[in-house]
Scaffold this active site. Structure first.
Site, PDB file in Angstrom:
ATOM      1  N   LYS A  22     -22.599 -18.058  36.381  1.00  0.00           N
ATOM      2  CA  LYS A  22     -22.826 -18.625  35.040  1.00  0.00           C
ATOM      3  C   LYS A  22     -23.620 -19.919  35.124  1.00  0.00           C
ATOM      4  O   LYS A  22     -24.599 -20.113  34.418  1.00  0.00           O
ATOM      5  CB  LYS A  22     -21.464 -18.901  34.377  1.00  0.00           C
ATOM      6  CG  LYS A  22     -21.542 -19.742  33.124  1.00  0.00           C
ATOM      7  CD  LYS A  22     -20.185 -19.981  32.517  1.00  0.00           C
ATOM      8  CE  LYS A  22     -19.446 -21.180  33.040  1.00  0.00           C
ATOM      9  NZ  LYS A  22     -19.955 -22.481  32.586  1.00  0.00           N
ATOM     10  N   ASN A  23     -23.191 -20.826  36.013  1.00  0.00           N
ATOM     11  CA  ASN A  23     -23.809 -22.152  36.035  1.00  0.00           C
ATOM     12  C   ASN A  23     -25.216 -22.139  36.629  1.00  0.00           C
ATOM     13  O   ASN A  23     -25.943 -23.125  36.502  1.00  0.00           O
ATOM     14  CB  ASN A  23     -22.919 -23.143  36.802  1.00  0.00           C
ATOM     15  CG  ASN A  23     -21.680 -23.504  35.996  1.00  0.00           C
ATOM     16  OD1 ASN A  23     -21.562 -23.120  34.831  1.00  0.00           O
ATOM     17  ND2 ASN A  23     -20.756 -24.228  36.624  1.00  0.00           N
ATOM     18  N   CYS A 124     -15.131 -32.983  25.968  1.00  0.00           N
ATOM     19  CA  CYS A 124     -14.427 -31.708  25.967  1.00  0.00           C
ATOM     20  C   CYS A 124     -13.113 -31.919  26.703  1.00  0.00           C
ATOM     21  O   CYS A 124     -12.814 -33.033  27.119  1.00  0.00           O
ATOM     22  CB  CYS A 124     -15.254 -30.610  26.612  1.00  0.00           C
ATOM     23  SG  CYS A 124     -15.385 -30.742  28.372  1.00  0.00           S
ATOM     24  N   ARG A 129     -17.781 -36.448  29.364  1.00  0.00           N
ATOM     25  CA  ARG A 129     -19.018 -35.692  29.617  1.00  0.00           C
ATOM     26  C   ARG A 129     -20.256 -36.272  28.933  1.00  0.00           C
ATOM     27  O   ARG A 129     -20.908 -35.612  28.107  1.00  0.00           O
ATOM     28  CB  ARG A 129     -18.831 -34.217  29.248  1.00  0.00           C
ATOM     29  CG  ARG A 129     -17.652 -33.607  29.974  1.00  0.00           C
ATOM     30  CD  ARG A 129     -17.633 -32.126  29.923  1.00  0.00           C
ATOM     31  NE  ARG A 129     -18.544 -31.531  30.874  1.00  0.00           N
ATOM     32  CZ  ARG A 129     -18.506 -30.251  31.248  1.00  0.00           C
ATOM     33  NH1 ARG A 129     -17.596 -29.449  30.751  1.00  0.00           N
ATOM     34  NH2 ARG A 129     -19.361 -29.777  32.122  1.00  0.00           N
ATOM     35  N   ASP A 314     -14.537 -27.330  40.213  1.00  0.00           N
ATOM     36  CA  ASP A 314     -14.291 -26.109  39.442  1.00  0.00           C
ATOM     37  C   ASP A 314     -13.329 -25.146  40.134  1.00  0.00           C
ATOM     38  O   ASP A 314     -12.999 -24.098  39.577  1.00  0.00           O
ATOM     39  CB  ASP A 314     -15.614 -25.396  39.123  1.00  0.00           C
ATOM     40  CG  ASP A 314     -16.418 -26.134  38.065  1.00  0.00           C
ATOM     41  OD1 ASP A 314     -15.893 -27.096  37.488  1.00  0.00           O
ATOM     42  OD2 ASP A 314     -17.574 -25.737  37.822  1.00  0.00           O
ATOM     43  N   ARG A 407     -15.707 -17.166  28.734  1.00  0.00           N
ATOM     44  CA  ARG A 407     -16.910 -17.974  28.975  1.00  0.00           C
ATOM     45  C   ARG A 407     -17.396 -17.826  30.410  1.00  0.00           C
ATOM     46  O   ARG A 407     -18.569 -18.032  30.685  1.00  0.00           O
ATOM     47  CB  ARG A 407     -16.606 -19.470  28.730  1.00  0.00           C
ATOM     48  CG  ARG A 407     -16.353 -19.843  27.295  1.00  0.00           C
ATOM     49  CD  ARG A 407     -16.187 -21.349  27.178  1.00  0.00           C
ATOM     50  NE  ARG A 407     -17.182 -22.000  28.013  1.00  0.00           N
ATOM     51  CZ  ARG A 407     -16.942 -23.022  28.829  1.00  0.00           C
ATOM     52  NH1 ARG A 407     -15.758 -23.543  28.902  1.00  0.00           N
ATOM     53  NH2 ARG A 407     -17.900 -23.526  29.552  1.00  0.00           N
TER      54      ARG A 407
HETATM   55  C1  UD1 Z   1     -21.613 -28.942  35.933  1.00  0.00           C
HETATM   56  C2  UD1 Z   1     -20.883 -27.633  35.793  1.00  0.00           C
HETATM   57  C3  UD1 Z   1     -19.382 -27.876  35.743  1.00  0.00           C
HETATM   58  C4  UD1 Z   1     -18.928 -28.688  36.955  1.00  0.00           C
HETATM   59  C5  UD1 Z   1     -19.754 -29.949  37.105  1.00  0.00           C
HETATM   60  C6  UD1 Z   1     -19.448 -30.698  38.380  1.00  0.00           C
HETATM   61  C7  UD1 Z   1     -22.486 -26.347  34.516  1.00  0.00           C
HETATM   62  C8  UD1 Z   1     -22.829 -25.698  33.221  1.00  0.00           C
HETATM   63  N1  UD1 Z   1     -21.318 -27.023  34.551  1.00  0.00           N
HETATM   64  O1  UD1 Z   1     -21.317 -29.697  34.754  1.00  0.00           O
HETATM   65  O2  UD1 Z   1     -18.739 -26.601  35.723  1.00  0.00           O
HETATM   66  O3  UD1 Z   1     -17.577 -29.059  36.794  1.00  0.00           O
HETATM   67  O4  UD1 Z   1     -21.166 -29.613  37.113  1.00  0.00           O
HETATM   68  O5  UD1 Z   1     -19.643 -29.887  39.469  1.00  0.00           O
HETATM   69  O6  UD1 Z   1     -23.206 -26.233  35.492  1.00  0.00           O
HETATM   70  N2  UD1 Z   1     -22.207 -37.822  34.211  1.00  0.00           N
HETATM   71  C9  UD1 Z   1     -22.534 -39.004  33.600  1.00  0.00           C
HETATM   72  N3  UD1 Z   1     -23.680 -39.041  32.846  1.00  0.00           N
HETATM   73  C10 UD1 Z   1     -24.498 -37.956  32.680  1.00  0.00           C
HETATM   74  C11 UD1 Z   1     -24.145 -36.750  33.328  1.00  0.00           C
HETATM   75  C12 UD1 Z   1     -22.991 -36.706  34.077  1.00  0.00           C
HETATM   76  O7  UD1 Z   1     -21.824 -40.000  33.727  1.00  0.00           O
HETATM   77  O8  UD1 Z   1     -25.531 -38.076  32.008  1.00  0.00           O
HETATM   78  C13 UD1 Z   1     -20.984 -37.759  35.032  1.00  0.00           C
HETATM   79  C14 UD1 Z   1     -19.937 -36.815  34.444  1.00  0.00           C
HETATM   80  O9  UD1 Z   1     -19.142 -37.475  33.469  1.00  0.00           O
HETATM   81  C15 UD1 Z   1     -19.157 -36.418  35.682  1.00  0.00           C
HETATM   82  C16 UD1 Z   1     -20.233 -36.403  36.793  1.00  0.00           C
HETATM   83  O10 UD1 Z   1     -21.307 -37.175  36.297  1.00  0.00           O
HETATM   84  O11 UD1 Z   1     -18.207 -37.400  35.999  1.00  0.00           O
HETATM   85  C17 UD1 Z   1     -20.737 -35.027  37.143  1.00  0.00           C
HETATM   86  O12 UD1 Z   1     -21.200 -34.381  35.969  1.00  0.00           O
HETATM   87  P1  UD1 Z   1     -22.321 -33.260  36.006  1.00  0.00           P
HETATM   88  O13 UD1 Z   1     -22.621 -32.898  37.416  1.00  0.00           O
HETATM   89  O14 UD1 Z   1     -23.449 -33.670  35.120  1.00  0.00           O
HETATM   90  O15 UD1 Z   1     -21.578 -32.041  35.311  1.00  0.00           O
HETATM   91  P2  UD1 Z   1     -22.220 -30.951  34.382  1.00  0.00           P
HETATM   92  O16 UD1 Z   1     -23.625 -30.678  34.794  1.00  0.00           O
HETATM   93  O17 UD1 Z   1     -21.922 -31.267  32.965  1.00  0.00           O
END
Ligand code: UD1
Length: 431
Positions: A22-23, A124, A129, A314, A407
């Protein structure tokens, strides 16, 4: 809302086919916005997150053709996306609220059409996030960003420009978004502290096949040499490492033996090593993994979630389910999300002994047996942890709010039933 009913206690034996990730699929699908030619993606899992994203893309003006693949049992799809008639550059609240990863349209739309509007995703169940890293990186590439009425309004009338960007966190989402945006930017973009998850390598492979010039695959420093135009391409979505890891634990917690077909063990090194330390026998092959827990004594171990190649957040909830019935104590430390222990009270309702310390740590003391109970799924991976607990528990477990599972787990009940689980979906209309 549908529920899942499980009668626990059956050891699982047989083969489970692992679906496309999915990701990985989510950013790959959005990369098709970068060209007016056809982008064909094979092995796309049939999940509600993918259908939500397809609906958003149709809303933007994308043409989508779908074809069922000739896979023996599971319904993965081949989709062909043609972004040759995009008429709308706005991702509205109703789409983004249902599917956070809708934010992947931002980078491609802005890069190709110089304007994009995205409803801010908000928080969420697993935490705040934020998308500040996505937005500040686009600003460094010359975009103007305004937040108005809950929307991000991004403009780059002269087009995006290459920049040297250092991420404050190795965000998966920001890495994908900025990579896609940088392919069509003028000049060179260098991203430092980029995420290294296998899903990002899958995206880089697609973008390079579309004519992008990206160096540094699998490393934390990515260099993108901007090009004027991208063209069509074809690629397969990689196997889902989180789904594979989840079923590996299903074998362990039921003391069964499962062969996970179409699973790449390279993507799962940390979790597989932890399973071995917990007493499970693992055999790795190029495209499959055999997980054998028959007659094994499962013992507690510690995990610390981290960016890839560290232990995946995850799989934290699913491992915690296994720890609840392991011998001795296990320490779980969650370093990625601030609120990812929502499954703990539900597991405790089934007889688990877990104490949360602060926001980030939980001590699990193994108990002899869990007992079935009605439980509430709170997010995607937590839901699977409850399924695992139900498979191991004595008696009946009802998992409510099954839409979370839809999902991210393709054909969940069918796959588990085929290897011996007593599991069924109770449709909302049936109760
Ligand atoms: C993706 C995965 C999710 C997984 C996560 C971490 C998808 C659709 N989802 O989520 O299943 O749990 O990676 O492996 O691929 N952060 C910030 N600012 C930002 C972006 C992120 O502070 O602009 C922080 C987040 O709060 C979190 C960390 O960075 O603490 C990692 O987040 P991120 O790797 O971006 O997660 P997702 O891409 O949302």
């Amino acid at each position: 809302m549908d529920k899942i009913k499980i009668i626990g206690g059956n050891p699982l034996f047989g083969k489970i086919y692992i679906s496309g990730a999915k990701n990985a699929a989510l950013p790959l699908v959005c990369a098709s916005l970068l060209t007016d030619e056809a982008v064909t993606l094979k092995n796309v899992p049939q999940l509600s997150d993918i259908s939500f994203l397809n609906k958003l893309l149709l809303f933007l003006g994308m043409n989508i053709d779908e074809k069922h693949e000739n896979l023996d049992t599971y319904p993965s799809m081949t989709y062909t996306y043609r972004a040759n008639a995009i008429s709308n550059l706005i991702a509205p609240y109703d789409f983004v609220r249902k599917m956070r990863a809708s934010y992947y349209v931002l980078g491609p739309l802005l890069a190709r059409f110089k304007h994009a509007e995205l409803s801010l995703p908000g928080g969420c169940a697993i935490g705040a996030r934020p998308i500040d890293i996505h937005l500040s990186s686009l600003e460094q590439m010359g975009a103007s960003i305004e937040i108005k009425n809950g929307y991000v309004i991004a403009d780059a009338p002269q087009g995006l420009k290459g920049a040297h960007i250092i991420f404050s966190k190795a965000s998966v989402g920001a890495t994908c978004n900025i990579l896609m945006a940088a392919t069509l930017a003028e000049g060179v973009t260098k991203i430092e502290n980029a995420a290294k998850e296998p899903e990002i390598a899958n995206l880089i492979d697609l973008l390079n096949a579309m004519g992008a010039k990206i160096e540094g695959r699998d490393t934390s420093v990515l260099t993108v040499y901007g090009v004027n135009k991208l063209h069509g391409a074809q690629l397969s979505v990689i196997p889902d490492r989180i789904e594979a890891g989840s079923y590996a634990i299903a074998a362990a917690i039921t003391h069964g033996k499962l062969e996970l077909i179409n699973a790449n063990p390279d993507f799962l090194q940390q979790p597989l090593r932890v399973l071995e330390k917990m007493g499970v026998e693992i055999q790795e092959f190029e495209n499959s993994i055999i997980v054998n827990a028959v007659g094994k004594n499962i013992i507690g171990d510690d995990i610390y979630t981290d960016y890839y190649p560290g232990f995946p957040t995850d799989l934290q909830a699913q491992f915690m389910a296994l720890m609840t019935v392991a011998d001795g104590a296990s320490l779980v430390t969650e370093s990625i999300w601030e609120n990812r222990f929502m499954h703990v009270p539900e597991l405790c309702r089934m007889g688990a002994n877990i104490n949360i310390h602060g926001h980030a740590s939980a001590i699990v003391r193994g108990v002899k047996k869990l007992s079935g109970a009605p439980v509430m799924a709170t997010d995607l991976r937590a839901s699977f942890a409850l399924i695992l607990a139900g498979l191991a528990a004595e008696g009946e477990t009802i998992v409510n709010r099954v839409y979370h599972l839809d999902r991210g787990y393709e054909c969940l009940e069918e796959k588990l039933r085929a290897v011996g689980a007593n599991i069924e979906r109770i449709k909302e209309s049936d109760y």
